[in-house]
Design a protein around this motif. Structure first.
Motif, PDB file in Angstrom:
ATOM      1  N   SER A   1       0.863  -1.172   0.000  1.00 21.55           N
ATOM      2  CA  SER A   1       0.000   0.000   0.000  1.00 21.55           C
ATOM      3  C   SER A   1       0.896   1.216   0.000  1.00 21.55           C
ATOM      4  O   SER A   1       2.050   1.150   0.396  1.00 21.55           O
ATOM      5  N   THR A   2       0.385   2.320  -0.452  1.00 24.35           N
ATOM      6  CA  THR A   2       1.174   3.541  -0.507  1.00 24.35           C
ATOM      7  C   THR A   2       0.445   4.635   0.237  1.00 24.35           C
ATOM      8  O   THR A   2      -0.740   4.541   0.534  1.00 24.35           O
ATOM      9  N   HIS A   3       1.174   5.695   0.559  1.00 23.03           N
ATOM     10  CA  HIS A   3       0.539   6.837   1.208  1.00 23.03           C
ATOM     11  C   HIS A   3      -0.528   7.395   0.282  1.00 23.03           C
ATOM     12  O   HIS A   3      -0.306   7.591  -0.909  1.00 23.03           O
ATOM     13  N   SER A   4      -1.685   7.653   0.828  1.00 21.32           N
ATOM     14  CA  SER A   4      -2.777   8.153   0.004  1.00 21.32           C
ATOM     15  C   SER A   4      -2.532   9.602  -0.365  1.00 21.32           C
ATOM     16  O   SER A   4      -1.906  10.362   0.380  1.00 21.32           O
ATOM     17  N   LYS A   5      -3.018   9.961  -1.536  1.00 20.69           N
ATOM     18  CA  LYS A   5      -2.921  11.350  -1.974  1.00 20.69           C
ATOM     19  C   LYS A   5      -3.589  12.275  -0.973  1.00 20.69           C
ATOM     20  O   LYS A   5      -3.072  13.345  -0.645  1.00 20.69           O
ATOM     21  N   ALA A   6      -4.747  11.848  -0.445  1.00 23.89           N
ATOM     22  CA  ALA A   6      -5.462  12.677   0.527  1.00 23.89           C
ATOM     23  C   ALA A   6      -4.626  12.926   1.767  1.00 23.89           C
ATOM     24  O   ALA A   6      -4.580  14.036   2.299  1.00 23.89           O
ATOM     25  N   CYS A   7      -3.932  11.887   2.240  1.00 22.21           N
ATOM     26  CA  CYS A   7      -3.140  12.013   3.456  1.00 22.21           C
ATOM     27  C   CYS A   7      -1.995  13.008   3.271  1.00 22.21           C
ATOM     28  O   CYS A   7      -1.704  13.802   4.161  1.00 22.21           O
ATOM     29  N   CYS A   8      -1.357  12.960   2.109  1.00 21.64           N
ATOM     30  CA  CYS A   8      -0.170  13.792   1.882  1.00 21.64           C
ATOM     31  C   CYS A   8      -0.490  15.203   1.411  1.00 21.64           C
ATOM     32  O   CYS A   8       0.342  16.101   1.568  1.00 21.64           O
ATOM     33  N   GLU A   9      -1.677  15.399   0.807  1.00 22.03           N
ATOM     34  CA  GLU A   9      -1.930  16.671   0.150  1.00 22.03           C
ATOM     35  C   GLU A   9      -3.046  17.508   0.763  1.00 22.03           C
ATOM     36  O   GLU A   9      -3.172  18.684   0.437  1.00 22.03           O
ATOM     37  N   THR A  10      -3.865  16.942   1.632  1.00 21.46           N
ATOM     38  CA  THR A  10      -4.953  17.729   2.214  1.00 21.46           C
ATOM     39  C   THR A  10      -4.385  18.763   3.182  1.00 21.46           C
ATOM     40  O   THR A  10      -3.672  18.407   4.121  1.00 21.46           O
ATOM     41  N   PRO A  11      -4.670  20.047   2.982  1.00 21.00           N
ATOM     42  CA  PRO A  11      -4.109  21.090   3.847  1.00 21.00           C
ATOM     43  C   PRO A  11      -4.613  20.979   5.285  1.00 21.00           C
ATOM     44  O   PRO A  11      -5.646  20.379   5.572  1.00 21.00           O
ATOM     45  N   VAL A  12      -3.850  21.586   6.176  1.00 18.36           N
ATOM     46  CA  VAL A  12      -4.193  21.634   7.592  1.00 18.36           C
ATOM     47  C   VAL A  12      -4.653  23.057   7.904  1.00 18.36           C
ATOM     48  O   VAL A  12      -4.029  24.017   7.455  1.00 18.36           O
ATOM     49  N   PRO A  13      -5.747  23.239   8.651  1.00 14.39           N
ATOM     50  CA  PRO A  13      -6.207  24.605   8.938  1.00 14.39           C
ATOM     51  C   PRO A  13      -5.144  25.409   9.671  1.00 14.39           C
ATOM     52  O   PRO A  13      -4.487  24.915  10.589  1.00 14.39           O
ATOM     53  N   ALA A  14      -4.971  26.646   9.249  1.00 12.26           N
ATOM     54  CA  ALA A  14      -3.950  27.499   9.854  1.00 12.26           C
ATOM     55  C   ALA A  14      -4.332  27.887  11.283  1.00 12.26           C
ATOM     56  O   ALA A  14      -3.483  27.968  12.171  1.00 12.26           O
ATOM     57  N   ASN A  15      -5.606  28.139  11.492  1.00 11.83           N
ATOM     58  CA  ASN A  15      -6.079  28.531  12.817  1.00 11.83           C
ATOM     59  C   ASN A  15      -6.842  27.381  13.457  1.00 11.83           C
ATOM     60  O   ASN A  15      -7.688  26.748  12.810  1.00 11.83           O
ATOM     61  N   VAL A  16      -6.549  27.124  14.710  1.00 15.61           N
ATOM     62  CA  VAL A  16      -7.187  26.018  15.427  1.00 15.61           C
ATOM     63  C   VAL A  16      -7.958  26.580  16.613  1.00 15.61           C
ATOM     64  O   VAL A  16      -7.430  27.408  17.369  1.00 15.61           O
ATOM     65  N   VAL A  17      -9.193  26.137  16.760  1.00 19.18           N
ATOM     66  CA  VAL A  17     -10.018  26.584  17.878  1.00 19.18           C
ATOM     67  C   VAL A  17      -9.379  26.145  19.196  1.00 19.18           C
ATOM     68  O   VAL A  17      -8.987  24.986  19.355  1.00 19.18           O
ATOM     69  N   VAL A  18      -9.253  27.073  20.134  1.00 24.33           N
ATOM     70  CA  VAL A  18      -8.668  26.759  21.439  1.00 24.33           C
ATOM     71  C   VAL A  18      -9.567  25.774  22.176  1.00 24.33           C
ATOM     72  O   VAL A  18     -10.795  25.903  22.173  1.00 24.33           O
ATOM     73  N   TYR A  19      -8.958  24.781  22.797  1.00 22.78           N
ATOM     74  CA  TYR A  19      -9.729  23.792  23.529  1.00 22.78           C
ATOM     75  C   TYR A  19      -9.011  23.434  24.823  1.00 22.78           C
ATOM     76  O   TYR A  19      -7.798  23.189  24.822  1.00 22.78           O
TER      77      TYR A  19
END
Length: 262
Positions: free
Chosen positions: A3-21
């Motif tokens: 199996s290989t790393h999925s395109k979604a796993c490697c390319e989906t951006p991460v939100p710049a701002n994260v809600v404080v919890y």
């Protein structure tokens, strides 16, 4: 098991701002591991959490708190949720995902190779859980009897491997969300009930084949057509009400599955 790393796993951006919890649990030393613990320490049931490559993100801790709180009054008894620090204080940098420079590509690849390779972490997951099962003089959680595993993105792959018949799985049930590197051939050897919570970004034919190959009838799959890969963990933008609703629905389904089989 190819199996290989999925395109979604490697390319989906991460939100710049994260809600404080403000997390509800605590960090404890258990069997030499730093572990986030939430829920009832006297519980007989435990869910071992395998986070995504972003580690102890606020979204991940919030999810653990939801699961523990939701199962606190179950007729089958409460649950403790444990999140060991599988990366020993390091995490993937959000700037590496998606990688846009050769340097970022190299750093992400090195992190996967040296910290997140399944052959490094799966034995650690199994060893930690087996030690809990044997109750090797650890006083923090003295009554544990049954074990579930919850894998997120990268962690989903680890849950899949950890529940293989060849490993004589010590887990009773598994849930994957935004599965990464799904291998339908691997599914045929999974020995426990398993739920799959998919985003819109996973390859649906691959996941359908994975689901169909699961040998047990105790299985569940649902696709969240409006959500990106990782929406229930480090990529979830909880400032967006539409995302928050689907995050909570995903955890509700996970809780119901765990409560049924754990």
């Amino acid at each position: 098991m190819a199996s290989t790393h999925s395109k979604a796993c490697c390319e989906t951006p991460v939100p710049a701002n994260v809600v404080v919890y403000q997390a509800q649990g605590e960090y404890l030393d258990i069997l030499g591991e730093k572990v986030y613990v939430v829920g009832d320490k006297n519980a007989a049931r435990v869910i071992v959490w395998v986070f995504d490559i972003f580690g102890y993100s606020p979204q991940t801790l919030r999810g653990a708190d939801i699961v523990a709180a939701s199962l606190s009054s179950s007729s089958k008894g409460p649950v403790a949720v444990l999140i060991p620090d599988w990366f020993d204080g390091t995490v993937a940098d959000k700037a590496w995902v998606p990688p846009v420079t050769d340097e970022q590509t190299a750093k992400l690849g090195n992190f996967i190779k040296t910290k997140a390779a399944p052959e490094l972490v799966v034995p650690r997951v199994l060893k930690f859980t087996e030690a809990l099962k044997q109750n090797q003089q650890q006083p923090v959680l003295p009554n544990l009897q049954s074990f579930g595993i919850f894998g997120f993105c990268w962690g989903g792959k680890l849950a899949s491997i950890a529940c293989q018949r060849s490993s004589d799985s010590i887990f009773s049930v598994a849930v994957q969300t935004s599965p990464s590197r799904a291998d339908p051939e691997e599914a045929a050897n999974i020995s426990v009930p398993m739920a799959l919570l998919l985003s819109k970004d996973e390859d649906l034919p691959t996941m359908q084949k994975f689901y169909d190959n699961l040998p047990t009838s105790d299985k569940f799959m649902e696709r969240f057509d409006s959500q990106i890969h990782g929406w229930m963990s480090g990529r979830g933008d909880l400032s967006d009400p539409s995302v928050r609703v689907e995050v909570e629905r995903g955890y509700k389904l996970a809780v119901e599955f765990f409560d049924k089989y754990l």
